[in-house]
Write a protein that holds these residues in place. Structure first.
Motif, PDB file in Angstrom:
ATOM      1  N   UNK A 154     -19.555  33.253   1.001  1.00 25.69           N
ATOM      2  CA  UNK A 154     -20.503  33.909   1.695  1.00 25.69           C
ATOM      3  C   UNK A 154     -21.887  34.334   0.678  1.00 25.69           C
ATOM      4  N   UNK A 155     -21.636  34.521  -0.557  1.00 22.04           N
ATOM      5  CA  UNK A 155     -22.768  34.620  -1.571  1.00 22.04           C
ATOM      6  C   UNK A 155     -23.498  33.468  -1.876  1.00 22.04           C
ATOM      7  N   UNK A 156     -22.951  32.468  -1.591  1.00 21.02           N
ATOM      8  CA  UNK A 156     -23.543  30.963  -2.101  1.00 21.02           C
ATOM      9  C   UNK A 156     -24.696  30.778  -1.701  1.00 21.02           C
ATOM     10  N   UNK A 157     -25.159  31.122  -0.286  1.00 26.41           N
ATOM     11  CA  UNK A 157     -26.292  30.683   0.455  1.00 26.41           C
ATOM     12  C   UNK A 157     -27.550  31.677  -0.299  1.00 26.41           C
ATOM     13  N   UNK A 158     -27.258  32.994  -0.498  1.00 24.55           N
ATOM     14  CA  UNK A 158     -28.315  33.894  -0.939  1.00 24.55           C
ATOM     15  C   UNK A 158     -28.240  33.521  -2.326  1.00 24.55           C
ATOM     16  N   UNK A 159     -27.537  33.133  -2.950  1.00 28.42           N
ATOM     17  CA  UNK A 159     -27.673  32.800  -4.571  1.00 28.42           C
ATOM     18  C   UNK A 159     -28.536  31.393  -4.404  1.00 28.42           C
ATOM     19  N   UNK A 160     -28.173  30.564  -3.749  1.00 33.49           N
ATOM     20  CA  UNK A 160     -28.835  29.242  -3.685  1.00 33.49           C
ATOM     21  C   UNK A 160     -30.276  29.547  -3.259  1.00 33.49           C
ATOM     22  N   UNK A 161     -30.720  30.602  -2.433  1.00 37.12           N
ATOM     23  CA  UNK A 161     -31.982  30.828  -1.797  1.00 37.12           C
ATOM     24  C   UNK A 161     -32.648  31.584  -3.186  1.00 37.12           C
ATOM     25  N   UNK A 162     -32.256  32.441  -3.713  1.00 39.58           N
ATOM     26  CA  UNK A 162     -32.941  32.898  -4.758  1.00 39.58           C
ATOM     27  C   UNK A 162     -33.051  31.896  -5.997  1.00 39.58           C
ATOM     28  N   UNK A 163     -32.244  30.967  -6.268  1.00 40.17           N
ATOM     29  CA  UNK A 163     -32.637  29.952  -7.058  1.00 40.17           C
ATOM     30  C   UNK A 163     -33.619  28.980  -6.522  1.00 40.17           C
ATOM     31  N   UNK A 164     -33.722  28.659  -5.317  1.00 39.12           N
ATOM     32  CA  UNK A 164     -34.880  27.959  -4.845  1.00 39.12           C
ATOM     33  C   UNK A 164     -36.127  28.568  -5.080  1.00 39.12           C
ATOM     34  N   UNK A 165     -36.069  29.709  -4.772  1.00 36.14           N
ATOM     35  CA  UNK A 165     -37.397  30.683  -4.606  1.00 36.14           C
ATOM     36  C   UNK A 165     -37.872  30.775  -6.267  1.00 36.14           C
ATOM     37  N   UNK A 166     -36.825  31.171  -7.051  1.00 33.08           N
ATOM     38  CA  UNK A 166     -37.113  31.001  -8.499  1.00 33.08           C
ATOM     39  C   UNK A 166     -37.713  29.636  -9.215  1.00 33.08           C
ATOM     40  N   UNK A 167     -37.265  28.671  -8.492  1.00 33.20           N
ATOM     41  CA  UNK A 167     -37.782  27.140  -9.070  1.00 33.20           C
ATOM     42  C   UNK A 167     -39.209  27.190  -8.418  1.00 33.20           C
ATOM     43  N   UNK A 168     -39.452  27.675  -7.168  1.00 34.51           N
ATOM     44  CA  UNK A 168     -40.674  27.409  -6.823  1.00 34.51           C
ATOM     45  C   UNK A 168     -41.806  28.083  -7.428  1.00 34.51           C
TER      46      UNK A 168
END
Length: 175
Positions: A154-168
């Motif tokens: 359940x935490x994986x999508x949120x963690x992945x979204x944060x990673x994508x935003x940080x990379x952007x």
């Protein structure tokens, strides 16, 4: 000094009751041990919630029969001591193994768990069993594993979204 019939009956009755309560037992030959060494072993076993009994083989056979257990005929020969385990099975078995290693005159013959007899190697296997607390901890870990895995999923999508935003953001700052 010979025992009277009533004394023998009392010993058999007491041993029968203890055999019914015991989770396991180990039988050993104590020939060559001093009274002080046997007392030391009794004290060590008592600390782990077990008992040590010196008993005549004929009385032990009667107690096994009265308790409804199969009599381990091969184990009941020569001078016999029986260690009865009640709560914990591994700790008293370890105590017996350690004592037998330091007192080479004592030899472990075997024992019984839930009415099934085993040889001397079974005592070593018994000593490797987890204690009650260790088994509870393992069971708790098994029970908690699915919930822990679900939380990770359940935490994986949120963690992945944060990673994508940080990379952007990092790319935008670099440009």
């Amino acid at each position: 000094m010979p025992l009277h019939r009533s004394q023998k009956e009392e010993i058999v009755d007491q041993m029968t009751a203890r055999l019914k309560e015991a989770g396991a037992l180990v039988i050993a030959d104590y020939r060559g041990l001093t009274v002080a060494e046997l007392t030391d072993l009794r004290v060590r076993l008592r600390k782990s919630g077990s008992e040590l009994h010196v008993i005549k083989n004929t009385l032990a056979k009667r107690a096994f029969a009265d308790a409804g257990l199969e009599t381990p005929q091969a184990l009941l020969s020569g001078p016999t001591i029986m260690a009865l385990f009640f709560e914990n099975l591994s700790e008293p078995a370890k105590t017996l193994l350690d004592f037998a290693k330091t007192h080479e005159v004592m030899s472990l013959k075997g024992g019984m768990v839930e009415g099934k007899a085993f040889g001397p190697s079974g005592v070593e296997m018994l000593s490797k069993l987890p204690t009650k607390d260790e088994a509870r901890g393992m069971l708790l870990g098994v029970i908690q594993a699915p919930a822990r895995q679900l939380a990770g999923v359940l935490q994986a999508p949120l963690r992945d979204l944060v990673t994508v935003i940080r990379n952007h953001v990092e790319k935008a700052e670099a440009a």
